[in-house]
Design an enzyme around this catalytic site. Sequence first.
Site, PDB file in Angstrom:
ATOM      1  N   ASN A 120       0.879  -1.173   0.000  1.00 34.54           N
ATOM      2  CA  ASN A 120       0.000   0.000   0.000  1.00 34.54           C
ATOM      3  C   ASN A 120       0.914   1.220   0.000  1.00 34.54           C
ATOM      4  O   ASN A 120       1.455   1.608   1.028  1.00 34.54           O
ATOM      5  CB  ASN A 120      -0.886  -0.033   1.251  1.00 34.54           C
ATOM      6  CG  ASN A 120      -1.813   1.165   1.321  1.00 34.54           C
ATOM      7  OD1 ASN A 120      -1.777   2.050   0.458  1.00 34.54           O
ATOM      8  ND2 ASN A 120      -2.633   1.215   2.349  1.00 34.54           N
TER       9      ASN A 120
ATOM     10  N   ARG B 233      -2.684  -2.075  -3.212  1.00 33.62           N
ATOM     11  CA  ARG B 233      -3.908  -1.330  -2.930  1.00 33.62           C
ATOM     12  C   ARG B 233      -3.911  -0.069  -3.796  1.00 33.62           C
ATOM     13  O   ARG B 233      -2.923   0.654  -3.858  1.00 33.62           O
ATOM     14  CB  ARG B 233      -3.951  -0.926  -1.464  1.00 33.62           C
ATOM     15  CG  ARG B 233      -5.175  -0.094  -1.161  1.00 33.62           C
ATOM     16  CD  ARG B 233      -5.028   0.686   0.102  1.00 33.62           C
ATOM     17  NE  ARG B 233      -6.196   1.516   0.302  1.00 33.62           N
ATOM     18  CZ  ARG B 233      -6.162   2.692   0.901  1.00 33.62           C
ATOM     19  NH1 ARG B 233      -5.023   3.189   1.323  1.00 33.62           N
ATOM     20  NH2 ARG B 233      -7.253   3.394   1.054  1.00 33.62           N
TER      21      ARG B 233
ATOM     22  N   HIS C   3     -13.306   2.712   0.834  1.00 36.24           N
ATOM     23  CA  HIS C   3     -13.294   1.664   1.865  1.00 36.24           C
ATOM     24  C   HIS C   3     -13.929   0.369   1.353  1.00 36.24           C
ATOM     25  O   HIS C   3     -14.348  -0.483   2.142  1.00 36.24           O
ATOM     26  CB  HIS C   3     -14.064   2.092   3.144  1.00 36.24           C
ATOM     27  CG  HIS C   3     -13.398   3.196   3.915  1.00 36.24           C
ATOM     28  ND1 HIS C   3     -14.102   4.222   4.509  1.00 36.24           N
ATOM     29  CD2 HIS C   3     -12.101   3.434   4.182  1.00 36.24           C
ATOM     30  CE1 HIS C   3     -13.267   5.041   5.110  1.00 36.24           C
ATOM     31  NE2 HIS C   3     -12.040   4.601   4.923  1.00 36.24           N
TER      32      HIS C   3
ATOM     33  N   ARG D  58     -11.217  15.547   8.354  1.00 41.53           N
ATOM     34  CA  ARG D  58     -12.098  15.939   7.231  1.00 41.53           C
ATOM     35  C   ARG D  58     -13.474  16.336   7.764  1.00 41.53           C
ATOM     36  O   ARG D  58     -14.014  15.685   8.656  1.00 41.53           O
ATOM     37  CB  ARG D  58     -12.253  14.772   6.255  1.00 41.53           C
ATOM     38  CG  ARG D  58     -10.989  14.486   5.480  1.00 41.53           C
ATOM     39  CD  ARG D  58     -11.146  13.261   4.601  1.00 41.53           C
ATOM     40  NE  ARG D  58     -10.062  12.322   4.829  1.00 41.53           N
ATOM     41  CZ  ARG D  58     -10.077  11.039   4.506  1.00 41.53           C
ATOM     42  NH1 ARG D  58     -11.139  10.510   3.922  1.00 41.53           N
ATOM     43  NH2 ARG D  58      -9.054  10.259   4.769  1.00 41.53           N
TER      44      ARG D  58
ATOM     45  N   GLU E  69      -8.166  -5.557   5.362  1.00 36.91           N
ATOM     46  CA  GLU E  69      -8.081  -5.226   3.938  1.00 36.91           C
ATOM     47  C   GLU E  69      -6.902  -5.941   3.276  1.00 36.91           C
ATOM     48  O   GLU E  69      -6.996  -6.351   2.126  1.00 36.91           O
ATOM     49  CB  GLU E  69      -7.940  -3.712   3.776  1.00 36.91           C
ATOM     50  CG  GLU E  69      -9.223  -2.978   4.120  1.00 36.91           C
ATOM     51  CD  GLU E  69      -8.996  -1.514   4.496  1.00 36.91           C
ATOM     52  OE1 GLU E  69      -8.519  -1.264   5.625  1.00 36.91           O
ATOM     53  OE2 GLU E  69      -9.290  -0.636   3.675  1.00 36.91           O
TER      54      GLU E  69
END
Length: 396
Positions: A9, A87, A176, A237, A381
Amino acid sequence: MKTCILVINCGSSSLKFAVIDALTRQAHLTGLAERLNDASASLTFRQGETRDTRPLEDGTHAGALHALIGLLEQAGLLPQIAAIGHRVVHGGEHFQASVLIDEAVIAQIEKCAKLAPLHNPAHLIGIRTALECFPGLPQAATFDTAFHQTMPEHAYYYAVPMALYREHGVRRYGFHGTSYRYVSQEAARILDKPPQEASFVCAHLGNGASVAAIRQGKSVDTTMGLTPLEGLVMGTRSGDVDPGLFGHLANECGMTAQEINDLLNKRSGLLGLSGLSSDCRELEQAAAEGHEGARIALEKFCYRLAKHLAGQLVAAGPIDALLFTGGIGENSAWVRARAVAWLEHFGFRVDASANAVCVRGQGGFIHAEGSTPILVINTNEELMIALDAAALAGVL
Ligand code: AMP
C-alpha cells in the site's frame, strides 16, 4: 507450492507492506516504510514477536522496496512470494474488481489520478518500482472503489448537470470498498448465511470514516462520494457541509480552491471541532477530563454517524445486522453506544457489557435482547488484497 503474497500500500511518503500466506491466511511479516524522500526515512517491521525499526540509507520508494527485499531474504520469505497485491484508492468506473496489472491497467490508474491526485500517483510509483524489483512476478491491483460499482444510478449521481458526469466523471464513487467486502463476507459467515443473501449497514470508522449499505452482498449506497471527503465527520475531514460554503469562503474570506480543499481535508473534522486532536482515543480522554471542544467534537461525530446509519437503512432494506469496523468502530465502545442510542426507535439497542468487551481486537455481537443484531468485526483489507492477488495469479 508458493502461497505467500506481498501486499503493498504505497502512499506519497510511506509504503505499508505485509506478507500473507493465502492458504493459511496468516501474516508472516508486516511493516511500514515512512518519511520517504526525507533524510529521516525509516523502515519498521514486525515478524512474530520481533519488532524493529531501521533507518533507510536510500529513502526513496525504490530504496524502501530494496530494503524490503533484503528483509524478505533474511526472513527466508523471498522464495515463497508467489504474487504481489497493490492497494489502489481510485479505480473510477473502469474497475469493478481486482485485476492483474499490465500496461493498459497502469494507463487506466493514471487516468483515474485526476479523481485521486493524492493517492493514485503514489500507488503508481509503488507499482512501477515493484515491477522493476520483482520482474516476472504476477502483480494485481485492488481498488477501494470497486466494491461500490454496484451502486444504482439514483445513489451515484449528483444533482448537477449531466455533462459533468459525462465529460469529467463527476459522480459518487465511494471508498473503503475492500474493507466493506471483507467485513460483510465475515459477518455473513458468522451469521451462517451465503454472502449474496446477507444485507448489512456497515460503519467503517477510522481516521477516514464512511457508512455503506450492502444489500444481498452488494454495495447499494455509501456516504463517501467523488472524493473521500463526503459524509461522516472524520479525523481531519469535515464530511458533509453546505456546498454553498465553498463560494462563501472564496467570496468572504478570499480563500483559493487549494486553501478551501486543505481546510476541509486537513484542518476540519474532529481536529477542527475540538481544537485539540484528530484522534478519537485522545478526545475521549480529554472529554472525560472536561475538555469542552473534545466533548462537542465527539457528540457531533456520533450524531452525524447515527443520521447516516439511518440514511443507509433506506438503501439496504431489511438488514441482518449493523456492523462496526475500523480503528474507532473496533475500539470505541463509547462511540458505538452513543451512535446507536440515537437509533433506538429504529430497533437498535446496545448491551453495555457486551459492548465494553469488544475492544483491542475482540469482535462480537454487542446488541441487547430484542434489538436488530449489531456486530463488531475487525477489518482485514490486506487479507482481501492478498486473496484477490492469489486468485488472479492462480496461486489458490
Ligand atoms: P484507523 O484509521 O482505522 O487506524 O483508526 C484510527 C482511529 O481509531 C483513531 O482516531 C484512533 O484514536 C481510534 N482508536 C484506536 N483505538 C481506540 C480506542 N481504544 N478508543 C477510541 N478510539 C480508538
